[in-house]
Design a protein around this motif. Structure first.
Motif, PDB file in Angstrom:
ATOM      1  N   LEU A 116      12.822  -3.439   1.438  1.00  0.00           N
ATOM      2  CA  LEU A 116      11.652  -4.035   2.080  1.00  0.00           C
ATOM      3  C   LEU A 116      11.954  -5.395   2.689  1.00  0.00           C
ATOM      4  CD1 LEU A 116       9.004  -3.076  -0.616  1.00  0.00           C
ATOM      5  CD2 LEU A 116       9.405  -1.954   1.585  1.00  0.00           C
ATOM      6  N   ALA A 117      13.109  -5.948   2.370  1.00  0.00           N
ATOM      7  CA  ALA A 117      13.500  -7.229   2.965  1.00  0.00           C
ATOM      8  C   ALA A 117      14.201  -7.019   4.309  1.00  0.00           C
ATOM      9  CB  ALA A 117      14.415  -8.000   2.022  1.00  0.00           C
ATOM     10  N   GLY A 118      14.612  -5.787   4.576  1.00  0.00           N
ATOM     11  CA  GLY A 118      15.252  -5.478   5.850  1.00  0.00           C
ATOM     12  C   GLY A 118      14.227  -5.075   6.891  1.00  0.00           C
ATOM     13  N   HIS A 119      14.668  -4.318   7.887  1.00  0.00           N
ATOM     14  CA  HIS A 119      13.749  -3.868   8.933  1.00  0.00           C
ATOM     15  C   HIS A 119      13.129  -2.547   8.509  1.00  0.00           C
ATOM     16  CE1 HIS A 119      12.993  -2.294  13.261  1.00  0.00           C
ATOM     17  NE2 HIS A 119      11.917  -2.813  12.731  1.00  0.00           N
ATOM     18  N   VAL A 120      11.952  -2.619   7.897  1.00  0.00           N
ATOM     19  CA  VAL A 120      11.258  -1.419   7.434  1.00  0.00           C
ATOM     20  C   VAL A 120      10.445  -0.856   8.595  1.00  0.00           C
ATOM     21  CG1 VAL A 120       9.761  -0.473   5.659  1.00  0.00           C
ATOM     22  CG2 VAL A 120      11.051  -2.560   5.210  1.00  0.00           C
ATOM     23  N   HIS A 121      10.489   0.465   8.742  1.00  0.00           N
ATOM     24  CA  HIS A 121       9.811   1.096   9.873  1.00  0.00           C
ATOM     25  C   HIS A 121       9.134   2.389   9.414  1.00  0.00           C
ATOM     26  CE1 HIS A 121       8.993   2.370  13.960  1.00  0.00           C
ATOM     27  NE2 HIS A 121       9.607   3.510  13.744  1.00  0.00           N
ATOM     28  N   LEU A 122       7.897   2.604   9.884  1.00  0.00           N
ATOM     29  CA  LEU A 122       7.223   3.883   9.676  1.00  0.00           C
ATOM     30  C   LEU A 122       7.158   4.585  11.016  1.00  0.00           C
ATOM     31  CD1 LEU A 122       5.666   5.570   7.481  1.00  0.00           C
ATOM     32  CD2 LEU A 122       3.578   4.728   8.594  1.00  0.00           C
ATOM     33  N   SER A 123       7.824   5.714  11.114  1.00  0.00           N
ATOM     34  CA  SER A 123       7.898   6.412  12.396  1.00  0.00           C
ATOM     35  C   SER A 123       6.630   7.238  12.643  1.00  0.00           C
ATOM     36  CB  SER A 123       9.141   7.304  12.450  1.00  0.00           C
ATOM     37  OG  SER A 123       9.062   8.321  11.460  1.00  0.00           O
ATOM     38  N   GLN A 124       6.560   7.799  13.819  1.00  0.00           N
ATOM     39  CA  GLN A 124       5.340   8.419  14.324  1.00  0.00           C
ATOM     40  C   GLN A 124       4.803   9.548  13.445  1.00  0.00           C
ATOM     41  OE1 GLN A 124       5.519   9.125  18.490  1.00  0.00           O
ATOM     42  NE2 GLN A 124       3.911  10.659  18.518  1.00  0.00           N
ATOM     43  N   TRP A 125       5.685  10.380  12.935  1.00  0.00           N
ATOM     44  CA  TRP A 125       5.234  11.587  12.235  1.00  0.00           C
ATOM     45  C   TRP A 125       5.451  11.539  10.725  1.00  0.00           C
ATOM     46  CZ3 TRP A 125       2.211  13.769  15.446  1.00  0.00           C
ATOM     47  CH2 TRP A 125       2.511  13.805  16.828  1.00  0.00           C
ATOM     48  N   THR A 142       0.134   0.132  -5.302  1.00  0.00           N
ATOM     49  CA  THR A 142       0.713  -0.545  -6.463  1.00  0.00           C
ATOM     50  C   THR A 142       2.232  -0.476  -6.416  1.00  0.00           C
ATOM     51  OG1 THR A 142      -1.235  -0.053  -7.813  1.00  0.00           O
ATOM     52  CG2 THR A 142       0.799  -0.586  -8.989  1.00  0.00           C
ATOM     53  N   ALA A 143       2.770   0.671  -6.015  1.00  0.00           N
ATOM     54  CA  ALA A 143       4.230   0.820  -5.903  1.00  0.00           C
ATOM     55  C   ALA A 143       4.795  -0.110  -4.837  1.00  0.00           C
ATOM     56  CB  ALA A 143       4.576   2.271  -5.584  1.00  0.00           C
ATOM     57  N   LEU A 144       4.091  -0.250  -3.731  1.00  0.00           N
ATOM     58  CA  LEU A 144       4.555  -1.134  -2.657  1.00  0.00           C
ATOM     59  C   LEU A 144       4.545  -2.586  -3.124  1.00  0.00           C
ATOM     60  CD1 LEU A 144       5.412  -1.594   0.275  1.00  0.00           C
ATOM     61  CD2 LEU A 144       2.990  -1.613   0.905  1.00  0.00           C
ATOM     62  N   ALA A 145       3.453  -3.008  -3.758  1.00  0.00           N
ATOM     63  CA  ALA A 145       3.363  -4.385  -4.255  1.00  0.00           C
ATOM     64  C   ALA A 145       4.450  -4.665  -5.288  1.00  0.00           C
ATOM     65  CB  ALA A 145       1.984  -4.642  -4.845  1.00  0.00           C
ATOM     66  N   ALA A 146       4.689  -3.703  -6.183  1.00  0.00           N
ATOM     67  CA  ALA A 146       5.707  -3.882  -7.225  1.00  0.00           C
ATOM     68  C   ALA A 146       7.100  -3.986  -6.627  1.00  0.00           C
ATOM     69  CB  ALA A 146       5.637  -2.718  -8.223  1.00  0.00           C
ATOM     70  N   ALA A 147       7.372  -3.160  -5.617  1.00  0.00           N
ATOM     71  CA  ALA A 147       8.685  -3.199  -4.967  1.00  0.00           C
ATOM     72  C   ALA A 147       8.901  -4.532  -4.255  1.00  0.00           C
ATOM     73  CB  ALA A 147       8.808  -2.039  -3.990  1.00  0.00           C
ATOM     74  N   LEU A 148       7.870  -5.050  -3.622  1.00  0.00           N
ATOM     75  CA  LEU A 148       7.987  -6.342  -2.939  1.00  0.00           C
ATOM     76  C   LEU A 148       8.246  -7.461  -3.943  1.00  0.00           C
ATOM     77  CD1 LEU A 148       5.094  -5.894  -0.354  1.00  0.00           C
ATOM     78  CD2 LEU A 148       7.480  -6.371   0.244  1.00  0.00           C
ATOM     79  N   GLU A 149       7.527  -7.434  -5.060  1.00  0.00           N
ATOM     80  CA  GLU A 149       7.718  -8.461  -6.082  1.00  0.00           C
ATOM     81  C   GLU A 149       9.103  -8.362  -6.713  1.00  0.00           C
ATOM     82  OE1 GLU A 149       4.470  -8.083  -8.771  1.00  0.00           O
ATOM     83  OE2 GLU A 149       2.971  -8.750  -7.308  1.00  0.00           O
ATOM     84  N   LEU A 150       9.569  -7.138  -6.937  1.00  0.00           N
ATOM     85  CA  LEU A 150      10.892  -6.935  -7.516  1.00  0.00           C
ATOM     86  C   LEU A 150      11.982  -7.480  -6.598  1.00  0.00           C
ATOM     87  CD1 LEU A 150      12.476  -5.652  -9.878  1.00  0.00           C
ATOM     88  CD2 LEU A 150      12.595  -3.548  -8.529  1.00  0.00           C
ATOM     89  N   GLN A 151      11.762  -7.334  -5.285  1.00  0.00           N
ATOM     90  CA  GLN A 151      12.742  -7.810  -4.312  1.00  0.00           C
ATOM     91  C   GLN A 151      12.511  -9.274  -3.928  1.00  0.00           C
ATOM     92  OE1 GLN A 151      13.294  -5.038  -1.013  1.00  0.00           O
ATOM     93  NE2 GLN A 151      12.908  -3.284  -2.348  1.00  0.00           N
ATOM     94  N   GLY A 152      11.528  -9.908  -4.575  1.00  0.00           N
ATOM     95  CA  GLY A 152      11.286 -11.331  -4.346  1.00  0.00           C
ATOM     96  C   GLY A 152      10.702 -11.644  -2.983  1.00  0.00           C
ATOM     97  N   ALA A 153       9.965 -10.689  -2.399  1.00  0.00           N
ATOM     98  CA  ALA A 153       9.416 -10.882  -1.054  1.00  0.00           C
ATOM     99  C   ALA A 153       7.957 -11.322  -1.140  1.00  0.00           C
ATOM    100  CB  ALA A 153       9.530  -9.596  -0.246  1.00  0.00           C
TER     101      ALA A 153
END
Length: 408
Positions: free
Chosen positions: A300-309, A325-336
């Motif tokens: 999540l610290a890199g270039h995260v992208h959600l494609s069209q489909w 909750t998973a997204l928030a936890a991953a961001l906190e784990l990565q210190g973002a």
């Protein structure tokens, strides 16, 4: 039917020129408001929107700020070259970083009069910024499929590109507003809560809100919250393909704090999106959370992208709270502290909204991806809503009237 197989010709209606609002009303919140809920349509004034919003709901605004992205350069011969700045050049340069660049920057642009811009010719423009004379230069760096990469440099070099654009550029009104921008547009084509520079088009659903309306909303225990999606010119990109499978959805930058995502994950009442850009961002957050659940190594610290489909291909069974909750936890784990990503999410009939329960939005062009997004939320009743608006003299498009649509 899968969204890939949708025929855009099935999402059209006749929009007479006289229904298009070419100028804003004198008062932002004096616009008409169409409320659609459970198949029923009610008509009121926008300043009364607080009485129709669910109590204890979260009202999510896009606080992007429109930049004066149209630059006019006069050639030595007298002709004018128009450069429309779209987005930073390079995948790893987000808009916020690009806007803060000093001295020089490269942007993907559209160029009016490009055939008259001879190779090697450097365009110049003198501007005044904080009582300082600035010399802005533009040179053509490369030609791309979507336009041109333009290299800008300026001296003195201690000013940011955002400051230079503000001083040198012109407000980029939508192409269907067939007039030149004037001083009024500098404030009226901007929301009252705009904060972060980077859009080349306004999140127009928010143009109706005033400080007074927001205070009334808060008094009814409705909580305003803010995220950022920088609106690109691709929002006006016409759908030329017969089916959506051949349409390349535009990508846009989102910038959302980890605190906001944590708060959103814990919210159990209705979430109302102000504008299609807020909705696209909120739904993107859900799917980025699903990606985290599906792949524990998402950076999540890199270039995260959600494609069209992707939203139709990823696992479909996770709840809203699980994904967020998973997204928030991953961001906190990565210190973002923030999530910065790009999204091409394509919301159309066949898509089930995961976060948003209602949408505040203007009336959109026929055969547009924005109209498809509305149809994803209220189904075939979009025809009833738009027919009502046409017959009852609502004003359409960016400077037009508003609607509050509760999803089926």
């Amino acid at each position: 039917m899968q969204p890939q197989h949708l025929a855009i010709q099935d999402y059209t209606y006749t929009l007479p020129d006289e229904k298009i609002a070419y100028f804003p009303l004198a008062e932002r919140d004096a616009s008409k408001l169409l409320v659609y809920k459970a198949g029923q349509i009610t008509e009121t004034v926008f300043s009364a929107i607080d009485t129709y919003l669910p109590e204890h709901s979260l009202l999510v605004f896009n606080n992007t700020k429109v930049v004066a992205a149209r630059l006019l350069f006069q050639k030595p011969s007298g002709g004018v070259i128009e450069i429309f700045c779209l987005e930073p050049h390079g995948l790893n340069m987000d808009i916020t970083t690009a806007m803060l660049q000093q001295g020089q920057v490269q942007w993907q642009c559209l160029v009016g009069g490009a055939s008259k811009w001879k190779p090697g010719v450097v365009l110049e423009k003198a501007i005044q910024l904080d009582n300082t004379s600035i010399r802005l230069q533009a040179s053509m760096y490369a030609r791309t499929e979507g336009g041109f990469v333009i290299h800008f440099n300026w001296t003195p070099a201690d000013k940011s590109f955002a400051e230079v654009l503000q001083a040198a550029g012109v407000m980029p009104l939508p192409p269907y507003i067939k007039r030149k921008a004037d001083n009024t547009d500098d404030t009226r084509y901007q929301t009252v809560y705009a904060r972060h520079e980077g859009s080349v088009a306004a999140p127009t659903a928010g143009l109706h809100f005033t400080e007074a309306v927001i205070k009334k909303i808060q008094a009814r225990h409705i909580t305003p919250a803010y995220l950022t999606l920088h609106v690109g010119a691709g929002t006006f990109k016409p759908v030329k393909a017969a089916t959506m499978e051949q349409h390349d959805m535009h990508a846009e930058w989102i910038d959302v704090s980890t605190d906001f995502i944590t708060r959103l994950a814990a919210h159990t009442n209705a979430v109302v999106a102000v504008g299609t850009t807020s909705m696209r961002t909120l739904e993107t957050l859900y799917w980025l959370g699903v990606k985290c659940l599906h792949d524990k190594n998402v950076d999540l610290a890199g270039h995260v992208h959600l494609s069209q489909w992707e939203c139709y291909q990823l696992p479909q069974h996770f709840t809203t709270q699980e994904a967020l909750t998973a997204l928030a936890a991953a961001l906190e784990l990565q210190g973002a502290a923030r999530l910065m990503a790009t999204t091409q999410i394509f919301i159309a009939p066949g898509y089930t909204p995961r976060v948003v329960k209602a949408l505040v939005t203007n009336f959109h062009q026929p055969q547009s991806t924005l109209l498809l997004l509305v149809a994803a939320g209220i189904g075939e009743d979009w025809r009833k809503v738009y027919q009502y608006a046409l017959e009852h003299h609502f004003r359409f498009l960016s400077y037009g009237d508003s609607s509050l649509l509760f999803f089926n």
